[in-house]
Design an enzyme around this catalytic site. Structure first.
Site, mmCIF file in Angstrom:
data_model
loop_
_atom_site.group_PDB
_atom_site.id
_atom_site.type_symbol
_atom_site.label_atom_id
_atom_site.label_comp_id
_atom_site.label_asym_id
_atom_site.label_seq_id
_atom_site.Cartn_x
_atom_site.Cartn_y
_atom_site.Cartn_z
ATOM 1 N N ARG A 24 0.887 -1.177 0.000
ATOM 2 C CA ARG A 24 0.000 0.000 0.000
ATOM 3 C C ARG A 24 0.914 1.212 0.000
ATOM 4 N NH1 ARG A 24 -5.295 1.329 3.567
ATOM 5 N NH2 ARG A 24 -6.074 -0.027 1.916
ATOM 6 N N HIS A 63 -7.433 0.988 -6.385
ATOM 7 C CA HIS A 63 -7.614 0.052 -5.263
ATOM 8 C C HIS A 63 -8.321 -1.197 -5.811
ATOM 9 C CE1 HIS A 63 -7.737 -1.352 -1.278
ATOM 10 N NE2 HIS A 63 -8.602 -0.532 -0.718
ATOM 11 N N GLN A 72 -10.086 -3.856 -3.492
ATOM 12 C CA GLN A 72 -11.374 -3.429 -2.969
ATOM 13 C C GLN A 72 -12.489 -3.729 -3.968
ATOM 14 O OE1 GLN A 72 -12.171 -1.946 0.137
ATOM 15 N NE2 GLN A 72 -14.175 -2.577 -0.635
ATOM 16 N N ASP A 98 -17.503 6.912 -1.065
ATOM 17 C CA ASP A 98 -16.255 6.741 -0.315
ATOM 18 C C ASP A 98 -15.998 8.082 0.369
ATOM 19 O OD1 ASP A 98 -13.802 5.865 0.664
ATOM 20 O OD2 ASP A 98 -12.764 5.936 -1.266
ATOM 21 N N CYS A 150 -16.386 1.269 0.793
ATOM 22 C CA CYS A 150 -15.206 0.436 1.063
ATOM 23 C C CYS A 150 -14.775 0.494 2.519
ATOM 24 C CB CYS A 150 -14.053 0.849 0.148
ATOM 25 S SG CYS A 150 -13.457 2.532 0.453
ATOM 26 N N ARG A 200 -13.269 -8.887 1.491
ATOM 27 C CA ARG A 200 -11.865 -8.590 1.175
ATOM 28 C C ARG A 200 -11.038 -9.870 1.324
ATOM 29 N NH1 ARG A 200 -9.938 -3.389 1.423
ATOM 30 N NH2 ARG A 200 -8.067 -4.392 0.608
HETATM 31 N N1 CP Z 1 -11.159 -0.470 2.441
HETATM 32 C C1 CP Z 1 -9.869 -0.517 2.859
HETATM 33 O O1 CP Z 1 -8.949 -0.660 2.060
HETATM 34 O O2 CP Z 1 -9.703 -0.409 4.196
HETATM 35 P P1 CP Z 1 -8.333 -0.207 4.994
HETATM 36 O O3 CP Z 1 -7.843 1.185 4.659
HETATM 37 O O4 CP Z 1 -8.710 -0.341 6.433
HETATM 38 O O5 CP Z 1 -7.343 -1.233 4.542
HETATM 39 N N1 NVA Z 2 -10.155 6.503 -1.020
HETATM 40 C C1 NVA Z 2 -9.739 6.067 0.287
HETATM 41 C C2 NVA Z 2 -9.881 4.592 0.409
HETATM 42 C C3 NVA Z 2 -9.497 4.035 1.754
HETATM 43 C C4 NVA Z 2 -9.605 2.547 1.815
HETATM 44 C C5 NVA Z 2 -8.319 6.510 0.540
HETATM 45 O O1 NVA Z 2 -7.474 6.374 -0.360
HETATM 46 O O2 NVA Z 2 -8.041 7.015 1.639
#
Ligand code: CP
Ligand code: NVA
Length: 308
Positions: free
Chosen positions: A108, A135, A138, A226, A265, A293
């Site tokens: 990530r 993502h 997701q 989101d 998400c 997930r």
């Molecule tokens: N939806 C998601 O990716 O959650 P986290 O940021 O908790 O991993």
């Molecule tokens: N769009 C959000 C998703 C978190 C899972 C972010 O990038 O913070």
């Protein structure tokens, strides 16, 4: 060449469908088992996944670790800041070293270019656990959740409300691969990357825009939102003000199809992009989405290891 999963298009529509089908079979086969008990076939026995986090995470962190346990393998969970990566060791050298030590890498990261560089230098599969651009894991969980609920993906009518962010980019990619419609309701200036939109349209996805939230959700079978400000992105009062007409609340859900479901998400900002009443309603599938997930990523992992 290892199979990387940086975006959904790396797999393509047939592989996405195969992964969803795999998850649809594997998930019920272990219903009510202890969550860490390996599946009967333990298809990734002996395999180790390294996971690297440059940003916060609850779901991605736990679901990849649990996915590897259920597949009979294991995971090493690392904060980038605690690695030499965090004090200047290059992405390329990190990729070379981890490729000698583990069987696959999930990262990530704040910058999509970094995951591309990691994948370039890695000789093991690299999986995108969220970047500033996309993502895909997701959206695999979201597609699984929809199919599990009986929705057919081709021709599905989705509405997205709010920010044109990383999650929307992967959803747009999915619309192209699986042939569905997304009506995007959001303010001018916060649209998604036009490259994702153009590629999805060229692949047969129906991507529409409106600044009218009610028009976006009219008759939609699925309403998705989101957070308004993603991790590492600029926020501020002006953005929140621009986003506020796009809050998913009871009045907006009333414009969607009678049996429409709500997706997010997570993490959610209750009272901002979604009202408490909608996220806690019977139309909300967010907890299935979160659980999925694990199940979707097990199939992504099987795919990168050439098992699907
Ligand atoms: N939806 C998601 O990716 O959650 P986290 O940021 O908790 O991993
Ligand atoms: N769009 C959000 C998703 C978190 C899972 C972010 O990038 O913070």
């Amino acid at each position: 060449m290892p199979r990387h999963f940086l975006n959904l298009a790396d797999a393509g529509g047939d592989a996405v469908a195969a992964m969803i089908n795999d998850a649809l079979t594997r998930k019920p086969a272990r219903r009510d088992w202890p969550k860490g008990q390996p599946d009967r076939d333990a298809p990734l026995a002996g395999r180790v996944l390294a996971t690297i986090f440059e940003k916060n995470s609850t779901r991605t962190r736990v679901s990849f670790d649990m996915a590897m346990r259920q597949l009979g393998g294991s995971a090493i969970v690392m904060e980038a800041g605690g690695m030499q990566l965090g004090r200047g060791e290059s992405i390329a050298d990190t990729a070379r070293v981890l490729s000698r030590m583990v069987d696959a890498i999930m990262i990530r990261t704040d910058n999509h270019a970094k995951i591309e560089e990691l994948a370039h230098y890695a000789s093991v599969p690299v999986i995108n656990g969220l970047t500033d651009q996309s993502h895909p894991c997701q959206i695999m969980a979201d597609l699984l959740t929809l199919v599990e609920r009986g929705f057919a993906l081709p021709g599905l009518q989705l509405a997205w409300l709010g920010d044109g962010n990383n999650v929307l980019h992967s959803l747009i990619e999915a619309a192209g691969l699986m042939q569905f419609t997304i009506r995007i309701g959001g303010p001018a200036g916060y649209e998604p990357d036009p490259g994702f939109v153009a590629r999805a349209r060229a692949a047969g996805g129906d991507i529409r825009f409106t600044s009218d939230a009610r028009e976006a959700v009219a008759g939609a079978q699925v309403v998705v939102t989101d957070c308004w400000v993603s991790m590492g992105q600029p926020g501020g009062e002006a953005k929140i003000a621009a986003m506020s007409p796009y809050q998913v609340n009871d009045a907006l859900m009333a414009e969607a199809a009678g049996d429409a479901v709500f997706m997010h998400c997570l993490p959610a900002h209750r009272g901002e992009e979604v009202s408490e009443s909608v996220i806690d309603s019977s139309r909300s599938v967010v907890w299935d989405e979160a659980e999925n997930r694990i199940h979707a990523q097990k199939s992504v992992l099987r795919w990168v290891f050439g098992q699907l």
